[in-house]
Design an enzyme around this catalytic site. Structure first.
Site, short mmCIF file in Angstrom:
data_model
loop_
_atom_site.label_atom_id
_atom_site.label_comp_id
_atom_site.label_asym_id
_atom_site.label_seq_id
_atom_site.Cartn_x
_atom_site.Cartn_y
_atom_site.Cartn_z
N LEU A 10 33.46 94.75 72.93
CA LEU A 10 33.91 93.37 72.65
C LEU A 10 33.11 92.73 71.51
O LEU A 10 33.28 91.55 71.22
CB LEU A 10 33.80 92.52 73.92
CG LEU A 10 34.64 93.03 75.10
CD1 LEU A 10 34.42 92.17 76.34
CD2 LEU A 10 36.13 93.07 74.74
N TYR A 142 14.32 96.20 66.15
CA TYR A 142 15.66 96.78 65.96
C TYR A 142 15.56 98.07 65.15
O TYR A 142 16.12 99.10 65.53
CB TYR A 142 16.52 95.74 65.23
CG TYR A 142 17.93 96.17 64.90
CD1 TYR A 142 18.86 96.44 65.89
CD2 TYR A 142 18.34 96.26 63.57
CE1 TYR A 142 20.17 96.80 65.57
CE2 TYR A 142 19.64 96.61 63.25
CZ TYR A 142 20.55 96.89 64.25
OH TYR A 142 21.84 97.23 63.93
N LYS A 146 16.39 101.97 66.03
CA LYS A 146 17.41 102.71 65.27
C LYS A 146 16.87 104.06 64.80
O LYS A 146 17.56 105.06 64.87
CB LYS A 146 17.92 101.87 64.10
CG LYS A 146 18.85 100.74 64.53
CD LYS A 146 20.13 101.31 65.13
CE LYS A 146 20.96 100.28 65.86
NZ LYS A 146 22.13 100.83 66.54
P1 NAD Z 1 27.71 92.96 68.38
O1 NAD Z 1 26.45 92.26 68.73
O2 NAD Z 1 28.80 92.18 67.73
O3 NAD Z 1 28.32 93.69 69.65
C1 NAD Z 1 27.52 94.41 70.54
C2 NAD Z 1 28.21 94.41 71.90
O4 NAD Z 1 27.34 95.07 72.82
C3 NAD Z 1 28.48 93.00 72.44
O5 NAD Z 1 29.84 92.87 72.78
C4 NAD Z 1 27.58 92.90 73.67
O6 NAD Z 1 28.18 92.18 74.74
C5 NAD Z 1 27.41 94.36 74.04
N1 NAD Z 1 26.19 94.60 74.81
C6 NAD Z 1 24.96 94.06 74.64
N2 NAD Z 1 24.14 94.49 75.60
C7 NAD Z 1 24.86 95.33 76.40
C8 NAD Z 1 24.56 96.08 77.54
N3 NAD Z 1 23.34 96.08 78.11
N4 NAD Z 1 25.55 96.84 78.09
C9 NAD Z 1 26.78 96.86 77.55
N5 NAD Z 1 27.13 96.14 76.47
C10 NAD Z 1 26.17 95.38 75.90
O7 NAD Z 1 27.29 94.23 67.47
P2 NAD Z 1 28.17 95.04 66.44
O8 NAD Z 1 27.99 94.42 65.12
O9 NAD Z 1 29.54 95.29 66.96
O10 NAD Z 1 27.32 96.39 66.42
C11 NAD Z 1 27.69 97.58 67.10
C12 NAD Z 1 26.74 98.70 66.67
O11 NAD Z 1 26.75 98.83 65.25
C13 NAD Z 1 25.28 98.46 67.05
O12 NAD Z 1 24.68 99.69 67.38
C14 NAD Z 1 24.67 97.94 65.78
O13 NAD Z 1 23.30 98.20 65.73
C15 NAD Z 1 25.44 98.73 64.74
N6 NAD Z 1 25.42 98.09 63.42
C16 NAD Z 1 26.10 96.94 63.18
C17 NAD Z 1 26.06 96.36 61.91
C18 NAD Z 1 26.79 95.09 61.59
O14 NAD Z 1 26.64 94.56 60.48
N7 NAD Z 1 27.61 94.57 62.49
C19 NAD Z 1 25.33 96.98 60.90
C20 NAD Z 1 24.61 98.15 61.18
C21 NAD Z 1 24.69 98.72 62.44
#
Ligand code: NAD
Length: 316
Positions: A10, A142, A146
């Site tokens: 989500l 973070y 990673k």
């Molecule tokens: P986000 O914060 O929008 O979504 C993360 C989701 O994880 C949320 O819906 C949250 O409810 C859920 N979550 C948090 N703790 C949880 C738990 N204990 N159990 C189950 N669900 C849980 O993050 P995103 O941007 O969608 O990122 C997803 C992945 O991509 C992550 O690993 C992030 O590090 C990586 N990432 C994202 C970006 C970016 O710019 N968005 C960049 C580099 C890497």
């Protein structure tokens, strides 16, 4: 990939990825999971959803066994800015969540995709054209999780033969779901404010370059890498990928071409600025291009056209 279970479905990536994969593989074959069932209706209603906290290994195993997917796309995580405010939570979710996913993947012979980030680099990493294999001494919790996650995924492949794959995402820009507390979030908020107020106050200072990518390319990367011929993969996890590199004044100038009254000013947040200062200016993504054909479609100009058009529609 035939049947896919997504954690953190989500969030910013997951809510778009779920819909994208359901179109490609069929609604019933893409199981969305997140900690709580609070999120976009379309994700919750268009196919299976289960509430799963990834730190709860038993619940995760129970749901995975119920659906028997062949692939887990593990997105549940705590992002950079939130991670600095809550380092203990970031360690627990990012490390134990990944460990739980990898253990179940080992037991049930599942493929695993999990994204790393430009945050896996640090101040001693070469900043310009950051190589695929280089110094990684991040200074954020973070980033620490990673790098450790990249190594853990490699370990599960080498030691147990788990088909782990992943990319290092740069900042991701999208109009569908707001970002979840990262350092590059400004590059999403600026478009919203440009449409709503024709001005934006940036918490990142002028001249701070970071890699970025438009969401459609980020989603395509997952499918391309997971469908890639494994014999061609020299690396498996943590492929550098990027689509563009810019500083706040460049995105502002691009928006100004479409909204001439738009103005940017600055009120720098020291926490997020110091995180940004510890990250690369631009990545070398040639390994991804060579090993699995990575080739993004959007640059800053074409992304800006699409973002403004989609957001105007959304914010009507
Ligand atoms: P986000 O914060 O929008 O979504 C993360 C989701 O994880 C949320 O819906 C949250 O409810 C859920 N979550 C948090 N703790 C949880 C738990 N204990 N159990 C189950 N669900 C849980 O993050 P995103 O941007 O969608 O990122 C997803 C992945 O991509 C992550 O690993 C992030 O590090 C990586 N990432 C994202 C970006 C970016 O710019 N968005 C960049 C580099 C890497």
């Amino acid at each position: 990939m035939k049947k896919i279970l997504i954690t953190g479905a989500l969030g910013q990536i997951g809510s778009e990825l779920t819909m994208y994969l359901r179109r490609l593989y069929g609604d019933a074959n893409v199981i969305a999971t997140d900690k709580n069932p609070n999120g976009p209706e379309k994700v919750l209603k268009s196919g299976p959803f289960e509430a799963v906290d990834v730190t709860d290994a038993n619940k995760l195993a129970e749901v995975i066994k119920k659906y028997s997917p062949d692939t887990v796309i593990h997105l549940a995580a705590i992002l950079s800015a939130v991670g600095e405010a809550k380092p203990e939570l970031a360690w627990n979710v990012n490390m134990n969540g990944l460990y739980n996913v990898l253990e179940i993947a080992r037991e049930m012979k599942l493929a695993v995709f999990t994204p790393s980030s430009i945050a896996a680099f640090g101040p001693s990493t070469p900043r310009v054209k950051t190589p695929q294999d280089t110094i990684q001494r991040p200074t954020t919790m973070y980033g620490v999780t990673k790098v450790a996650g990249e190594l853990l995924c490699d370990y599960y492949f080498q030691k147990y033969g788990v088909d782990t794959r992943g990319v290092r995402y740069p900042g991701l820009i999208s109009y569908d779901t707001l970002p979840g507390g990262g350092t590059t979030d400004y590059a999403v908020h600026i478009y919203y404010e440009a449409i709503k107020n024709k001005k934006y106050t940036s918490y990142i200072k002028q001249g701070t370059y970071m890699d970025m990518m438009y969401m459609p390319d980020a989603l395509e990367a997952i499918v391309q890498l997971m469908e890639a011929d494994p014999t061609k993969l020299v690396h498996r996890n943590a492929f550098n990928i990027t689509a563009m590199s810019f500083a706040p004044e460049h995105i502002a100038a691009e928006i100004k071409k479409h909204i001439p009254e738009f103005e940017i000013d600055y009120n720098v947040d020291p926490v997020r600025q110091s995180i940004a200062d510890s990250w690369p200016d631009s990545l070398d993504d040639s390994a991804a291009r060579e090993e699995w054909g990575w080739n993004p479609k959007y640059d800053l100009a074409s992304m800006t056209v699409d973002m403004l058009e989609k957001l105007r529609e959304k914010l009507k």
